[in-house]
Design a protein around this motif. Structure first.
Motif, PDB file in Angstrom:
ATOM      1  N   PHE A   1      12.892  -6.177  18.195  1.00 52.17           N
ATOM      2  CA  PHE A   1      13.870  -5.912  17.145  1.00 52.17           C
ATOM      3  C   PHE A   1      13.260  -5.315  15.911  1.00 52.17           C
ATOM      4  CE2 PHE A   1      16.553  -7.631  13.646  1.00 52.17           C
ATOM      5  CZ  PHE A   1      17.528  -6.867  13.665  1.00 52.17           C
ATOM      6  N   CYS A   2      12.061  -5.996  15.524  1.00 49.52           N
ATOM      7  CA  CYS A   2      11.347  -5.408  14.347  1.00 49.52           C
ATOM      8  C   CYS A   2      10.858  -3.975  14.612  1.00 49.52           C
ATOM      9  CB  CYS A   2      10.188  -6.454  14.275  1.00 49.52           C
ATOM     10  SG  CYS A   2      10.280  -7.964  13.766  1.00 49.52           S
ATOM     11  N   LEU A   3      10.672  -3.537  15.965  1.00 51.34           N
ATOM     12  CA  LEU A   3      10.127  -2.184  15.809  1.00 51.34           C
ATOM     13  C   LEU A   3      11.698  -1.417  15.803  1.00 51.34           C
ATOM     14  CD1 LEU A   3       8.017  -2.206  19.153  1.00 51.34           C
ATOM     15  CD2 LEU A   3       7.357  -2.065  16.931  1.00 51.34           C
ATOM     16  N   PHE A   4      12.577  -1.718  16.036  1.00 53.02           N
ATOM     17  CA  PHE A   4      13.889  -1.093  15.891  1.00 53.02           C
ATOM     18  C   PHE A   4      14.280  -0.867  14.411  1.00 53.02           C
ATOM     19  CE2 PHE A   4      15.011  -1.919  20.403  1.00 53.02           C
ATOM     20  CZ  PHE A   4      15.312  -0.650  20.737  1.00 53.02           C
ATOM     21  N   VAL A   5      14.018  -2.077  13.440  1.00 47.91           N
ATOM     22  CA  VAL A   5      14.362  -1.942  12.386  1.00 47.91           C
ATOM     23  C   VAL A   5      13.242  -0.917  11.526  1.00 47.91           C
ATOM     24  CG1 VAL A   5      14.088  -3.602  10.223  1.00 47.91           C
ATOM     25  CG2 VAL A   5      15.069  -4.463  12.225  1.00 47.91           C
ATOM     26  N   LEU A   6      11.957  -1.148  11.947  1.00 47.68           N
ATOM     27  CA  LEU A   6      11.062  -0.339  11.220  1.00 47.68           C
ATOM     28  C   LEU A   6      11.196   1.324  11.586  1.00 47.68           C
ATOM     29  CD1 LEU A   6       7.750  -2.057  11.915  1.00 47.68           C
ATOM     30  CD2 LEU A   6       9.013  -2.083   9.711  1.00 47.68           C
ATOM     31  N   THR A   7      11.896   1.574  12.876  1.00 48.32           N
ATOM     32  CA  THR A   7      12.052   2.834  13.196  1.00 48.32           C
ATOM     33  C   THR A   7      13.364   3.298  12.526  1.00 48.32           C
ATOM     34  OG1 THR A   7      11.028   2.310  15.556  1.00 48.32           O
ATOM     35  CG2 THR A   7      12.372   4.541  15.379  1.00 48.32           C
ATOM     36  N   PHE A   8      14.364   2.371  12.413  1.00 44.10           N
ATOM     37  CA  PHE A   8      15.481   2.698  11.625  1.00 44.10           C
ATOM     38  C   PHE A   8      15.241   3.192  10.303  1.00 44.10           C
ATOM     39  CE2 PHE A   8      18.867   1.222   8.766  1.00 44.10           C
ATOM     40  CZ  PHE A   8      20.004   1.933   9.537  1.00 44.10           C
ATOM     41  N   GLY A   9      14.273   2.519   9.539  1.00 41.47           N
ATOM     42  CA  GLY A   9      13.946   2.725   8.227  1.00 41.47           C
ATOM     43  C   GLY A   9      13.404   4.151   8.153  1.00 41.47           C
ATOM     44  N   PHE A  10      12.498   4.429   9.083  1.00 40.41           N
ATOM     45  CA  PHE A  10      11.627   5.681   9.282  1.00 40.41           C
ATOM     46  C   PHE A  10      12.784   6.926   9.388  1.00 40.41           C
ATOM     47  CE2 PHE A  10      10.007   9.026  11.855  1.00 40.41           C
ATOM     48  CZ  PHE A  10       8.742   9.416  11.003  1.00 40.41           C
ATOM     49  N   LEU A  11      13.950   6.660  10.126  1.00 38.32           N
ATOM     50  CA  LEU A  11      14.689   7.846  10.411  1.00 38.32           C
ATOM     51  C   LEU A  11      15.652   7.727   9.184  1.00 38.32           C
ATOM     52  CD1 LEU A  11      15.919   6.660  14.076  1.00 38.32           C
ATOM     53  CD2 LEU A  11      14.559   8.662  13.501  1.00 38.32           C
ATOM     54  N   CYS A  12      15.990   7.014   8.546  1.00 34.88           N
ATOM     55  CA  CYS A  12      16.714   7.044   7.345  1.00 34.88           C
ATOM     56  C   CYS A  12      15.909   7.938   6.386  1.00 34.88           C
ATOM     57  CB  CYS A  12      17.153   5.470   6.844  1.00 34.88           C
ATOM     58  SG  CYS A  12      18.413   4.673   7.715  1.00 34.88           S
ATOM     59  N   VAL A  13      14.893   7.908   6.194  1.00 36.65           N
ATOM     60  CA  VAL A  13      13.873   8.279   5.315  1.00 36.65           C
ATOM     61  C   VAL A  13      13.793   9.999   6.001  1.00 36.65           C
ATOM     62  CG1 VAL A  13      11.800   8.784   4.122  1.00 36.65           C
ATOM     63  CG2 VAL A  13      12.942   6.597   4.393  1.00 36.65           C
TER      64      VAL A  13
END
Length: 435
Positions: free
Chosen positions: A49-61
């Motif tokens: 889940f932490c990997l998903f959250v970090l990837t989500f932030g990267f995608l938003c940027v």
């Protein structure tokens, strides 16, 4: 009573083996009441889940930046194909996984209904035995009044007989009650599981549709909706996939040695009598406690019949023959109950519920489903970037075409400017020559 034909133990499938060997912080041996084991399972879900959250932030940027270069027609066609392929993959994976996991969840309820129906039948037979025993006790008490020479031992035996009948009936009634308490939880879990399995795939399919429409109709608004759905889907899928991973890994640990693990779990959460029944009927090995109780009841009634028969030599009572007949009826009902509970029949319920439905259908089905969700999610992220490049390339081509709406006028203007420049440059040279 020892079973002459032990039932085969469960052999784990490839998916169960793979998930059981998946990364564990501690031991991979299933122990629900162990804090270290629960922490190990939570670590798996929390890590991903932490990997998903970090990837989500990267995608938003990164999705806010402009693409590095325009795309060609081959790239656009490949993006069409990718989006259609993602939609097809979602449909196929949902169909296959649903056929395995969904059917397994439905079969679990069907098998529980079958076990409950069988348990109710056994409970009805135990009620019949109890009523027969109570009538026999009534005759025995009346016989004790007419024949006091039978003594106190006779009355004590009658009291023990009455207590054993009551305990046997209550234990028989307990199994349907336990199934009735578990079944609503299974039904609610089945509905929640189906919703949690369907929602991420529905989001992925909806996102693919909007991205495809944004390319077909050159719609930036459609792309924004598709981007919002994709990023929302990514976060939702991160939660769902993490929970599904924890559930399937824990279930695989349980199924790796299913027979012994579930029996030990029953020992911790249920009564000793239920534990002994599950322990025997799960493998048909060891001593059958229920058959021992039936055999003890039959032997007890035989001894009681002999006491009455011996007392008939010194006592003549009208209740004597009725008591004997009722005890014989009691023995016959116990023989029928003994024949109605063969181990192979009850073990069949165990094999279908634990081996076939839980370990071979539900666990692999849900595992393949979150794998398909993960693959589709990666495909959606790639298509999101590709769609942005396609729309940006078309936007640039529209600007380029707009700047050349009047090519004839532009060419004439360029030629006029060039001739004016030549005339001006020639006049300047003439002035310098005259000077």
């Amino acid at each position: 009573m020892v079973s002459p034909s032990p039932a085969p133990l469960y052999s784990p499938n490839d998916m169960v083996k793979a998930l059981h060997n998946f990364m564990h912080v501690g031991s991979s041996d299933f122990d629900f009441f162990s804090g270290s084991y629960r922490l190990s399972i939570l670590f798996i879900g929390g890590f991903f889940f932490c990997l998903f959250v970090l990837t989500f932030g990267f995608l938003c940027v990164t999705t806010k930046k402009r693409p590095p270069k325009p795309t060609n027609s081959i790239f656009r066609i490949s993006n069409y194909i990718a989006l259609v392929a993602i939609g097809a993959l979602v449909s196929v994976s949902a169909s296959i996984s649903w056929n395995i996991a969904g059917t397994g969840l439905d079969n679990l309820i069907v098998e529980l209904d079958g076990v409950r129906a069988y348990a109710v039948n056994i409970s009805m037979q135990s009620d019949e035995i109890y009523d027969c025993g109570q009538l026999a006790i009534t005759y025995l008490n009346n016989l004790a009044v007419d024949c006091p020479q039978l003594g106190d031992d006779y009355l004590n035996v009658t009291k023990v007989f009455n207590k054993d009948l009551y305990d046997f009936r209550e234990s028989s009634r307990d199994i349907p009650k336990q199934i009735d308490s578990v079944k609503p939880l299974v039904q609610e879990s089945t509905v929640i599981s189906k919703i949690s399995l369907a929602v991420p795939l529905a989001f992925i399919l909806l996102s693919a549709i909007f991205l495809l429409l944004s390319i077909l109709f050159h719609s930036d608004f459609g792309f924004k909706i598709g981007k919002f759905i994709t990023l929302s889907c990514f976060l939702i899928c991160g939660i769902v996939i993490s929970v599904e991973m924890m559930g399937t890994v824990a279930s695989s640990d349980m199924c790796y040695d299913a027979d012994n693990t579930i029996v030990n779990l029953v020992e911790q959460v249920s009564t000793n009598q239920t534990y002994q029944l599950v322990k025997f009927y799960s493998t048909c090995r060891g001593v059958d406690g229920s058959k021992e109780a039936i055999r003890a009841a039959i032997q007890f009634s035989v001894d009681l019949y002999q006491i009455i028969d011996e007392g008939s030599a010194t006592c003549n009572s009208t209740w004597m023959d009725q008591a004997k007949a009722q005890i014989q009826e009691f023995q016959l009902l116990n023989f029928k109950l003994n024949l109605a509970t063969p181990c192979y029949l009850l073990n069949g319920f165990w094999v279908r519920i634990v081996h076939d439905v839980t370990c071979d259908q539900i666990v692999p089905g849900i595992s393949w489903l979150w794998i398909a969700q993960f693959v589709c999610l990666i495909g959606m992220i790639v298509s999101l970037y590709a769609t942005k490049r396609v729309l940006a390339a078309r936007s640039r081509s529209r600007v380029y075409v707009h700047s050349e709406i009047s090519p004839l006028y532009s060419n004439e203007a360029r030629r006029s400017n060039a001739s004016n420049f030549d005339l001006t440059y020639g006049a300047h040279n003439n002035k310098q020559n005259k000077g």
